[in-house]
Design a protein around this motif. Structure first.
Motif, PDB file in Angstrom:
ATOM      1  N   LEU B 227       0.831  -1.201   0.000  1.00  0.00           N
ATOM      2  CA  LEU B 227       0.000   0.000   0.000  1.00  0.00           C
ATOM      3  C   LEU B 227       0.870   1.258   0.000  1.00  0.00           C
ATOM      4  O   LEU B 227       0.579   2.231  -0.679  1.00  0.00           O
ATOM      5  CB  LEU B 227      -0.920  -0.005   1.226  1.00  0.00           C
ATOM      6  N   HIS B 274      -6.457   2.192   3.781  1.00  0.00           N
ATOM      7  CA  HIS B 274      -6.470   0.827   4.282  1.00  0.00           C
ATOM      8  C   HIS B 274      -7.789   0.494   4.967  1.00  0.00           C
ATOM      9  O   HIS B 274      -8.406  -0.544   4.703  1.00  0.00           O
ATOM     10  CB  HIS B 274      -5.298   0.641   5.250  1.00  0.00           C
ATOM     11  N   ASN B 349      -1.076  -4.538   7.929  1.00  0.00           N
ATOM     12  CA  ASN B 349      -0.346  -3.664   7.023  1.00  0.00           C
ATOM     13  C   ASN B 349       0.973  -4.366   6.721  1.00  0.00           C
ATOM     14  O   ASN B 349       1.884  -4.319   7.520  1.00  0.00           O
ATOM     15  CB  ASN B 349      -0.056  -2.316   7.666  1.00  0.00           C
TER      16      ASN B 349
END
Lengths: 506, 592
Positions: B227, B274, B349
């Motif tokens: 990301l 996210h 993450n």
């Protein structure tokens, strides 16, 4: 070394020991927001503590009873910290950063770099919503105008065309300061000798109309008109020169007519601006010149008197000088000239006209005026700018010589003047170093100063001794007479010092 | 020209009573004497209609042009569809699997439209804004089932994309009557209602949401792009995001409330994108994502290699990161794989967790208490001076100096680049048609000024795009000045005992003893700069620069990993029993 480290490893396991307290432990019991809330809640109360808190009565014995706590009152309205609300967008943040970069670059004369960032900063004009704007759009435009002009003035690749182009854009961008932009641009053109272009711009700016904005910028408009008048005067004086060069027969009616037109335009505008309190030296001088040429002396006198004596105008020494010169040209009586210079003397005792003032005063028969003359010439020499002025020094020397020759009748005048200067003039004017320098650079100056030093400071003065020594060595006859003169008037020196000593003791 | 047009109008001006009329560029009358613009406009005979426009509008299907600005009738979701398409194309250009656009993203998008009842359902919500219902009985309700049947489920791609997407949302006749009144609020048909309605169960599209879609598709394909990479590419301009509306066809007009939907004035936030992705996955009711195994790029073991390289840390650290991954269990596919149903292990993450693992390893070996690591550096420095041959020992101080220097340079460069960034595009946005002239004029002005200053700067295109790269810092191993630490050995920090390599460092400090409750606090842990050692701060800042995420986000993850790593002990110490022996087998190979 490694051994010592190994000995540190006391536990048998692969993983190191857990020492929780060896480091500050992360804040876990309180939340930052929560703590701040309380802090802010209590703050207003803390400010007004004196008024709220009941002072506990002083106790003689502290240990006997624990003092009870008096809680301060909380304010009726609790202020909650404002965490939400329109946040600054990143667009604005980056533009602000950009502005900082530009400022740094400008301060360091990095015009290239400033121009690069300017490309990006210009986008701030497109800031989307009014409410999010920190600064008013006019201020933004002004900032861009100022910064852009600065860059274009200094950038090596820039030229007059670039600046003209930029200025045109800026005029379109900000109607609220349209005339200001015009005016600065005109200054720039004038500085670069583009008189005709400046005149064109002035004409355009003068006729600019934009509803209410025109009225709001009235002051600037007046300036524009004044500068236009000044340029008209410039053209007029060029014509006058041409006319003076030519014979009268060759000077045609049409060109005379043209000249008169310039005069009319200039006179109207110049007259307007000098009505407003301010410092308008070039405008006033031009206007007076025009009036004098066409013989309107009364008007000229009125203008100059107004300019010099109207209390609404800021104090301006030039105004008095202009008036004085005008009166002198008109051949006015000495009395009126003296009265003008008297005022000038009060405001600027070091003015260049003071020597002229002195010459006028010394011829006077009245004691009072001659006394003033001595004062004037002494005061002139108080200023560093006159330090090496031979004329001033010889005037003073002449004056004192006259007094001494005149059986010391007015020696007390000298005493009075000297009294306030005896502390600092020796170091300021009569040092050994100055004696050397004056002797080398200007013998006449050294002679006059030595004469004064001899009389005012006695024959033991370093300055006098040095110059006299040098003069005698060079076998100059003048210095022999100087020596004799000083010797002869030694008594005067004694009287001056004695008197001043006694006055200091008083 | 002007005289001809204004000749017939002989009224004196209201402001200056002069009769001296001219025409502005927009055809309005203005007084030449006082520049007063009046309401009167030039009367134009519309005789010169180009025949082609008619043919075009026919070829575009049944869509009718609005009378006001001759734009199409369009829906907000169509706009987002355009943006998604452009983003997917840009990602493909960056080397992402071609399946992403037409298979994955497209089906996600369709599913979204269906779930949010905007299309692919019997009665799309778009059709029933209140204004419409009130408007006219002519609203053709009967035609709706037809529309559904006309849905073309083919892919995004193809030259006929316009026609297809239009047809799928084609508002055939129902909105004609009201289009003009609605256009006051927005250019799109549902722009005003789009912002107003907020159904709880619905997930509303927004600009960050487009990136959530992209990220979700990337994740589904297990593409080697984290990301943080995605957001960096967005910021560097490789993926359309700011001013994405400029790719809309000419006929899609944006104004009014549309601006609030499509105008972007901030960079996408990591956490925001996210979280939106997770929300979206739940909303779309997606099945379990393809499992992330240790051969995937997103697996911490793999990502750690990447970040170790980028941070110029010794390769040997990798065996330690693998051990930590194994011990903490963050390498398990169950933990890593996104599963909308399994709420407990949803938020991973990948990039941040890998970085956190590296930091924990550094803390294990170097303690990072502003003392121990410098003592070790002294040893390493002396040792390296003595033994010039063989592998150098890792010298933390030297590493710090080298990395700090280049990070500072890069940070400065990045800050400058951000300041130089141009946010606005050729196509100016304006709130209403009234402001159009002003906006266009301002845009022109800015452009001409920009051109002027651009001509002054002779540097070749400052704004030139860099070619995209996964790495921001690169360290050349061949470089003779020894600024590359990849090959350095960790010997100085380790000791061998009972066939086990273990760190010489006997201690460890926890960032926090107790984790906060995320539901109450919003965070698991809190970062306050002054509370921590300088070395730790530096390392956090280094990785925060590399990932372009907030320092506190990494710190939080470090706390989490620590607690997983020491969980046994933390619980044991509560019970005041002996700490359990933790063995770390010798050699990196055994860790698996």
């Amino acid at each position: 070394m490694i051994g010592t480290l190994r000995s540190l490893a006391r536990n048998k396991h692969g993983l190191p020991l857990l020492v929780g307290q060896s480091r500050p432990v992360g804040p876990r019991h309180f939340r930052p927001g929560g703590v701040r809330d309380w802090f802010i809640l209590l703050l207003p109360a803390a400010e007004g503590m004196d008024g709220f808190v009941e002072q506990p009565a002083p106790r003689e014995e502290w240990g006997s009873l624990a003092p009870s706590i008096h809680l301060p009152l909380l304010p009726c309205l609790l202020h909650h910290p404002v965490t939400r609300g329109p946040k600054e967008t990143e667009f604005q943040k980056t533009k602000e950063a950009c502005l900082n970069y530009i400022q740094d670059a400008l301060l360091q004369n990095q015009w290239q770099r400033a121009a690069e960032f300017m490309i990006s900063y210009l986008e701030i004009l497109e800031t989307s919503t009014v409410s999010k704007r920190k600064t008013a759009p006019e201020l933004l435009c002004q900032a861009i105008w100022r910064i852009g002009t600065e860059i274009l003035l200094h950038h090596s690749k820039s030229n007059i065309e670039e600046l003209n182009y930029f200025t045109e854009r800026m005029k379109n961008l900000g109607v609220k300061y349209y005339l200001k932009v015009c005016l600065e641009h005109i200054f720039y053109l004038l500085c670069n000798g583009l008189i005709d272009e400046a005149y064109q711009n002035l004409t355009l700016a003068e006729s600019w109309r934009y509803g209410e904005q025109t009225a709001a910028q009235n002051d600037e408009l007046k300036l524009i008109q004044a500068y236009k008048g000044l340029l008209d005067y410039y053209n007029w004086s060029k014509k006058r020169e041409a006319m003076l060069e030519l014979d009268e027969e060759n000077f045609t009616d049409s060109s005379e007519q043209e000249m008169h037109n310039f005069f009319r335009q200039a006179a109207v505008n110049l007259k307007e601006i000098i009505k407003i309190p301010g410092v308008w030296d070039p405008f006033v001088v031009s206007y007076v010149d025009l009036l004098e040429f066409y013989g309107d002396f009364d008007e000229a006198r009125e203008v100059l008197t107004e300019y010099a004596y109207n209390s609404k105008f800021p104090p301006n020494p030039n105004a008095h000088a202009y008036l004085y010169h005008f009166l002198k040209r008109r051949g006015e009586s000495k009395k009126s000239l003296v009265s003008v210079l008297k005022i000038l003397h009060k405001t600027v005792p070091s003015h260049e006209l003071m020597l002229e003032f002195y010459t006028m005063l010394k011829k006077s028969k009245k004691d009072k005026k001659r006394r003033l003359g001595l004062e004037v010439i002494f005061e002139v020499l108080d200023f560093a700018g006159w330090k090496e002025n031979v004329k001033a020094w010889s005037c003073l020397a002449e004056q004192i010589k006259q007094i001494l020759d005149n059986s010391n009748k007015h020696l007390d005048w000298v005493k009075e003047e000297w009294n306030s200067r005896k502390d600092w003039w020796p170091a300021f004017h009569f040092s050994h170093y100055l004696a050397k320098r004056n002797w080398q650079e200007n013998e006449k100056l050294a002679y006059e100063k030595a004469l004064l030093a001899g009389i005012l400071l006695g024959k033991d003065c370093k300055y006098y001794k040095y110059v006299l020594h040098q003069g005698c060595k060079a076998k100059k006859k003048r210095f022999q007479t100087l020596k004799k003169f000083v010797k002869k008037h030694n008594s005067a020196y004694l009287r001056i010092t004695a008197c001043s000593d006694s006055s200091t003791h008083l | 020209m002007d005289e001809e047009d204004t000749r017939d109008y002989n009224e004196p001006c209201v402001q200056c009573s002069d009769v001296n009329w001219g025409l502005t560029d927009e055809g309005k009358f203005y007084c030449k004497s006082c520049h007063n613009v009046i309401e009167r406009t030039k009367e134009v005979l519309v005789s010169d209609v180009i025949p082609n426009t008619k043919i075009q509008s026919i070829s575009k299907g049944l869509r009718k042009r609005k009378k006001i600005d001759k734009g199409w009738e369009w829906y907000v979701c169509e706009g987002f569809q355009y943006i998604l398409k452009k983003q997917a194309e840009a990602l493909q250009k960056l080397g992402v699997c071609p399946r992403m656009k037409d298979e994955i993203l497209c089906s996600f998008w369709r599913r979204y439209l269906q779930k949010s009842k905007q299309a692919y359902c019997p009665r799309p919500v778009n059709d029933t804004p209140q204004e419409l219902v009130v408007s006219d009985s002519a609203t053709d309700v009967d035609s709706e089932p037809e529309r559904v049947s006309s849905f073309d489920l083919s892919s995004f791609s193809g030259s006929d994309i316009d026609v297809q997407t239009e047809r799928s949302f084609g508002q055939i006749s129902s909105v004609d009557k009201t289009s003009e009144t609605m256009s006051v609020h927005s250019g799109s048909i549902d722009g005003s209602s789009y912002l107003r309605k907020r159904r709880k169960e619905n997930v509303r599209m927004s600009m960050p949401m487009t990136l959530s879609f992209c990220y979700m598709a990337l994740l589904w394909l297990k593409e080697p792009m984290t990301l943080s990479d995605l957001l960096r590419f967005v910021a560097e301009g490789h993926i359309p995001y700011i001013n994405a509306f400029q790719y809309f066809p000419e006929e899609i007009k944006l104004y009014g409330l549309d601006l609030r939907i499509f105008r972007v004035e901030s960079w996408p936030k990591y956490e925001d994108v996210h979280n939106k992705m997770l929300e979206l996955a739940t909303f779309l009711d997606l099945p379990r994502f393809p499992a992330i195994t240790d051969s995937c790029f997103l697996h911490p073991d793999m990502l750690c290699i990447k970040y170790l390289m980028e941070a110029n840390l010794p390769d040997e650290l990798h065996s330690w990161t693998c051990r930590v991954v194994k011990k903490t269990g963050v390498g398990e596919a169950d933990f890593l794989t996104l599963d909308a149903e399994n709420k407990s292990a949803r938020k991973v993450n990948y990039d941040v967790i890998s970085v956190a693992i590296i930091i924990v390893v550094l803390k294990l070996l170097l303690l990072l208490n502003d003392q121990y690591e410098w003592v070790l550096s002294n040893f390493a420095e002396e040792r390296n001076k003595k033994n010039k041959e063989g592998r150098l020992w890792f010298d933390f101080r030297k590493w710090y100096k080298v990395v700090k220097k280049s990070v500072d340079i890069e940070q400065k460069k990045l800050d400058e680049e951000r300041a130089r960034c141009l946010w606005k595009c050729e196509k100016p946005l304006f709130y209403s048609a009234k402001q159009k002239a002003v906006a266009l004029k301002r845009r022109q002005m800015i452009q001409s000024l920009q051109r002027q200053f651009d001509a002054l700067t002779d540097s070749p295109q400052v704004t030139e795009k860099q070619s995209p790269s996964s790495f921001q810092l690169s360290w050349d191993e061949e470089n003779p000045d020894g600024s590359c630490f990849h090959g350095h050995s960790l010997e100085g920090f380790l000791q061998e005992k009972c066939n086990l390599h273990r760190p010489m460092n006997p201690e460890y400090w926890l960032c926090t003893v107790k984790l906060c409750n995320k539901k109450i606090c919003g965070h698991l842990a809190h970062y306050k700069e002054g509370d921590f050692s300088k070395s730790y701060q530096f390392i956090l800042n280094l990785f925060s620069f590399l990932l372009r995420v907030d320092v506190s986000l990494i710190h939080e993850e470090v706390c989490l990993i620590e607690h997983k790593l020491f969980s046994a002990r933390l619980h044991k110490s509560k019970k005041k029993s002996k700490p359990k022996k933790v063995e770390i087998p010798k050699g990196p190979g055994n860790t698996g």
